[in-house]
Design a protein around this motif. Structure first.
Motif, mmCIF file in Angstrom:
data_model
loop_
_atom_site.group_PDB
_atom_site.id
_atom_site.type_symbol
_atom_site.label_atom_id
_atom_site.label_comp_id
_atom_site.label_asym_id
_atom_site.label_seq_id
_atom_site.Cartn_x
_atom_site.Cartn_y
_atom_site.Cartn_z
ATOM 1 N N GLN A 1 49.316 25.924 7.953
ATOM 2 C CA GLN A 1 47.980 25.333 7.979
ATOM 3 C C GLN A 1 47.798 24.256 6.906
ATOM 4 O O GLN A 1 47.040 23.309 7.100
ATOM 5 C CB GLN A 1 46.923 26.429 7.785
ATOM 6 N N GLN A 2 48.509 24.406 5.774
ATOM 7 C CA GLN A 2 48.371 23.458 4.665
ATOM 8 C C GLN A 2 49.754 23.137 4.113
ATOM 9 O O GLN A 2 50.492 24.040 3.700
ATOM 10 C CB GLN A 2 47.500 24.058 3.553
ATOM 11 N N LEU A 3 50.137 21.872 4.131
ATOM 12 C CA LEU A 3 51.431 21.449 3.605
ATOM 13 C C LEU A 3 51.395 21.411 2.078
ATOM 14 O O LEU A 3 50.318 21.279 1.476
ATOM 15 C CB LEU A 3 51.790 20.063 4.142
ATOM 16 N N PRO A 4 52.562 21.487 1.437
ATOM 17 C CA PRO A 4 52.597 21.412 -0.033
ATOM 18 C C PRO A 4 52.143 20.058 -0.573
ATOM 19 O O PRO A 4 51.704 19.964 -1.718
ATOM 20 C CB PRO A 4 54.074 21.660 -0.366
ATOM 21 N N GLU A 5 52.294 19.009 0.241
ATOM 22 C CA GLU A 5 51.864 17.675 -0.186
ATOM 23 C C GLU A 5 50.749 17.169 0.725
ATOM 24 O O GLU A 5 50.687 17.518 1.901
ATOM 25 C CB GLU A 5 53.028 16.676 -0.133
ATOM 26 N N ALA A 6 49.913 16.328 0.177
ATOM 27 C CA ALA A 6 48.790 15.759 0.939
ATOM 28 C C ALA A 6 49.275 14.544 1.717
ATOM 29 O O ALA A 6 48.948 13.391 1.397
ATOM 30 C CB ALA A 6 47.643 15.392 0.004
ATOM 31 N N ILE A 7 50.057 14.792 2.774
ATOM 32 C CA ILE A 7 50.642 13.703 3.556
ATOM 33 C C ILE A 7 50.151 13.787 4.997
ATOM 34 O O ILE A 7 49.692 14.831 5.462
ATOM 35 C CB ILE A 7 52.182 13.764 3.542
ATOM 36 N N ASP A 8 50.262 12.650 5.686
ATOM 37 C CA ASP A 8 50.025 12.632 7.127
ATOM 38 C C ASP A 8 51.358 12.897 7.823
ATOM 39 O O ASP A 8 52.399 12.346 7.438
ATOM 40 C CB ASP A 8 49.474 11.274 7.571
ATOM 41 N N LEU A 9 51.317 13.730 8.857
ATOM 42 C CA LEU A 9 52.568 14.149 9.491
ATOM 43 C C LEU A 9 52.318 14.441 10.966
ATOM 44 O O LEU A 9 51.291 15.020 11.326
ATOM 45 C CB LEU A 9 53.107 15.411 8.799
ATOM 46 N N LEU A 10 53.269 14.036 11.792
ATOM 47 C CA LEU A 10 53.212 14.312 13.228
ATOM 48 C C LEU A 10 54.492 15.042 13.631
ATOM 49 O O LEU A 10 55.597 14.547 13.393
ATOM 50 C CB LEU A 10 53.089 13.003 14.019
ATOM 51 N N LEU A 11 54.344 16.217 14.229
ATOM 52 C CA LEU A 11 55.487 17.024 14.641
ATOM 53 C C LEU A 11 55.328 17.461 16.094
ATOM 54 O O LEU A 11 54.204 17.557 16.604
ATOM 55 C CB LEU A 11 55.618 18.275 13.757
#
Length: 560
Positions: free
Chosen positions: A170-180
């Motif tokens: 639900q929450q990535l370690p970094e505040a990045i935009d990501l598409l998977l």
């Protein structure tokens, strides 16, 4: 809304037929139209139950095969797909995928896989997880949106349910935009695909995600396997390390670099036969070099292919129903099938075991049935999938006409049982006559040289010389084998003739002594009950058996 079954339809429009697809049926136009319409109606019923009611009436692999067969038949008879038969017509959602979902071309045999590998470098292999495809969108490190695959371009918004699934980060370690892009799967404990199959895990996930409310217990049973990072680095190892760092550990755990076909075959067999936490239906081969995400389309890419496992259940088309009559008169229905592949074996027929079972199932030519392998060896019928109409008449033998005292001689409908008796007589359990089997007896019957079970005792060179295929050498060998029967002991002759077996072999004495016993006398013997006593008495008193005993006595056979 797009589900995995709908992906099957999309792939059908794009790629060659699966290895279990058959050649075109030899049907007139009217018959073809009726068969195609019937299969389409059945698939539409399955689709409605699956998509609207969330109920799966057929296993995923059988559904996929039915879809393949429908499109194959349409291709054979130049029929365009109808709108009613297109599950994609109701699958398109309202939410656009930022990057389209590609399909996968299926490589149908070892040679095709080897050729694909040989032409490429920097390859990886992963299990082909059998679940439901989704897009995941993260903004500033937080899960913002989850979209069902839909038609590859548009899908449904599954974000609300996805937020309840612990298996989705639900929450990535970094505040990045990501598409998977990845696969939601149903968690299975130490699942061995080669032993238990897919367990309809794909349908279970689809049904759960289509519900308005996803319970906490069901959500806990859902996992996620990421198989694409469209905007990620070209180096797959770097992709896998980053995914693992963010919490998507399955991707790195179940991805392996390969350079040869042998390595790919090893991992395919390994994952088929070893425990995994999810169902799979094959493996996926990836190459690092791929198109930029801006050029992805809802079609199969050049940089990845699927190599599916052999099906566990096959959808088979019944060509003919015949009835095998054995030595004792037992009638065994046999379904002759259009050949299908199971565990890399070509299956052309399956036994129903008993006439009673066939009568209960009422299988006719044109029906479609599900078959599998019992003990990975013997083909078996699982169920009738689709019945063909109008029903084809089948000539069914009367059970009352065939029994342990029928067909000692040729008569209408008796050839098969007599042939079975002769085959038993010359086999290892009978007289053990070398160089003589079913084909030899059949040739002698067709040539008119045998009309009864012991007619062969007086065959000579002159009679054999009139039969095509019997030269001097083969005739001499056959006659030597037949004449050796005269030296066999009495007990061996009794077994060869088919005397009902006794538990303690209470067959001492010659023929006349045994024939003199009535039912009560037989029952007085140790180990012989009323039923067996009646059979023995009937055997030794049967007029045709008595006639054979006289022939054997005249031939000088010991004990007669």
């Amino acid at each position: 809304m797009m589900t995995p079954r709908l992906l099957t339809y999309l792939l059908l429009m794009l790629f060659p037929l699966a290895p279990w697809a058959q050649g075109c049926p030899d049907w007139p136009a009217d018959k073809a139209r009726d068969e195609i319409s019937a299969l389409q109606r059945q698939i539409s019923l399955w689709d409605d139950s699956y998509h609207r009611l969330g109920q799966s009436l057929i296993s995923d692999e059988l559904y996929d095969q039915a879809r393949w067969r429908l499109e194959q038949w349409r291709g054979c008879f130049a029929q365009a797909p109808s709108a009613a038969g297109n599950p994609l017509s109701s699958a398109r959602g309202s939410v656009a995928h930022p990057v389209p979902h590609t399909g996968l071309e299926k490589r149908v045999n070892d040679r095709a896989v080897a050729d694909w590998i040989q032409a490429r470098s920097d390859l990886w292999i992963q299990p082909k997880v059998d679940g439901v495809a989704v897009t995941l969108v993260y903004r500033a490190g937080r899960l913002a949106q989850v979209i069902s695959r839909g038609d590859g371009l548009f899908g449904q918004d599954w974000t609300a349910s996805a937020r309840k699934i612990p298996g989705i980060v639900q929450q990535l370690p970094e505040a990045i935009d990501l598409l998977l892009q990845g696969e939601l799967y149903w968690r299975l404990e130490a699942h061995i695909q080669g032993e238990t199959g897919g367990l309809n895990a794909r349908s279970k996930i689809s049904g759960l995600m289509n519900r308005q409310q996803l319970s906490d217990a069901d959500a806990a049973g859902i996992g996620l396997f990421i198989w694409a990072w469209p905007q990620g680095p070209a180096d797959i190892r770097q992709q896998l390390d980053s995914l693992a760092h963010w919490g998507f550990v399955d991707s790195r755990r179940y991805s392996q670099p390969i350079g040869t076909f042998e390595q790919a075959r090893h991992w395919r067999a390994f994952w088929l036969g070893h425990p995994l936490p999810f169902a799979t239906d094959g493996v996926v081969l990836h190459q690092s070099q791929r198109a930029p995400a801006s050029r992805w389309q809802a079609s199969a890419p050049y940089w990845a292919v699927a190599w599916k496992y052999p099906v566990i259940k096959a959808l088979a088309h019944v060509r003919q129903v015949r009835f095998k009559i054995g030595r004792t008169g037992r009638i065994t229905p046999i379904l002759e099938l259009d050949p299908v592949l199971l565990d890399d074996r070509q299956i052309k027929r399956v036994s129903l075991g008993s006439l009673k079972r066939w009568q209960a199932l009422d299988i006719r030519p044109g029906d479609q049935v599900s078959i599998s392998l019992a003990g990975q060896v013997i083909p078996r019928l699982d169920q009738v999938i689709l019945r063909s109409y109008p029903r084809v008449d089948v000539a069914v033998p009367l059970a009352s006409d065939f029994h342990h005292l029928s067909c000692w001689r040729l008569a209408p409908a008796c050839e098969e049982q007599l042939l079975a008796r002769l085959t038993w007589l010359s086999g290892k359990q009978g007289l053990d006559l070398p160089h003589i089997g079913r084909e030899t007896w059949s040739n002698l019957i067709q040539a008119g040289q045998i009309n009864g079970l012991v007619d062969w005792l007086n065959l000579d060179e002159t009679e054999l010389a009139t039969i095509d295929g019997f030269g001097d050498r083969s005739s001499a060998r056959l006659l030597a084998s037949l004449r050796s029967a005269r030296q066999r002991p009495f007990a061996q002759w009794l077994t060869a003739l088919g005397v009902p077996p006794t538990a303690r072999n209470n067959l001492a004495g010659g023929w006349h002594a045994l024939a003199a016993r009535d039912t009560q006398a037989w029952q007085a013997e140790a180990g012989i009950g009323p039923g067996r006593a009646a059979q023995l008495s009937a055997f030794f008193r049967d007029p045709q058996v008595v006639a054979m005993s006289e022939t054997l006595r005249a031939a000088g056979i010991d004990g007669f």
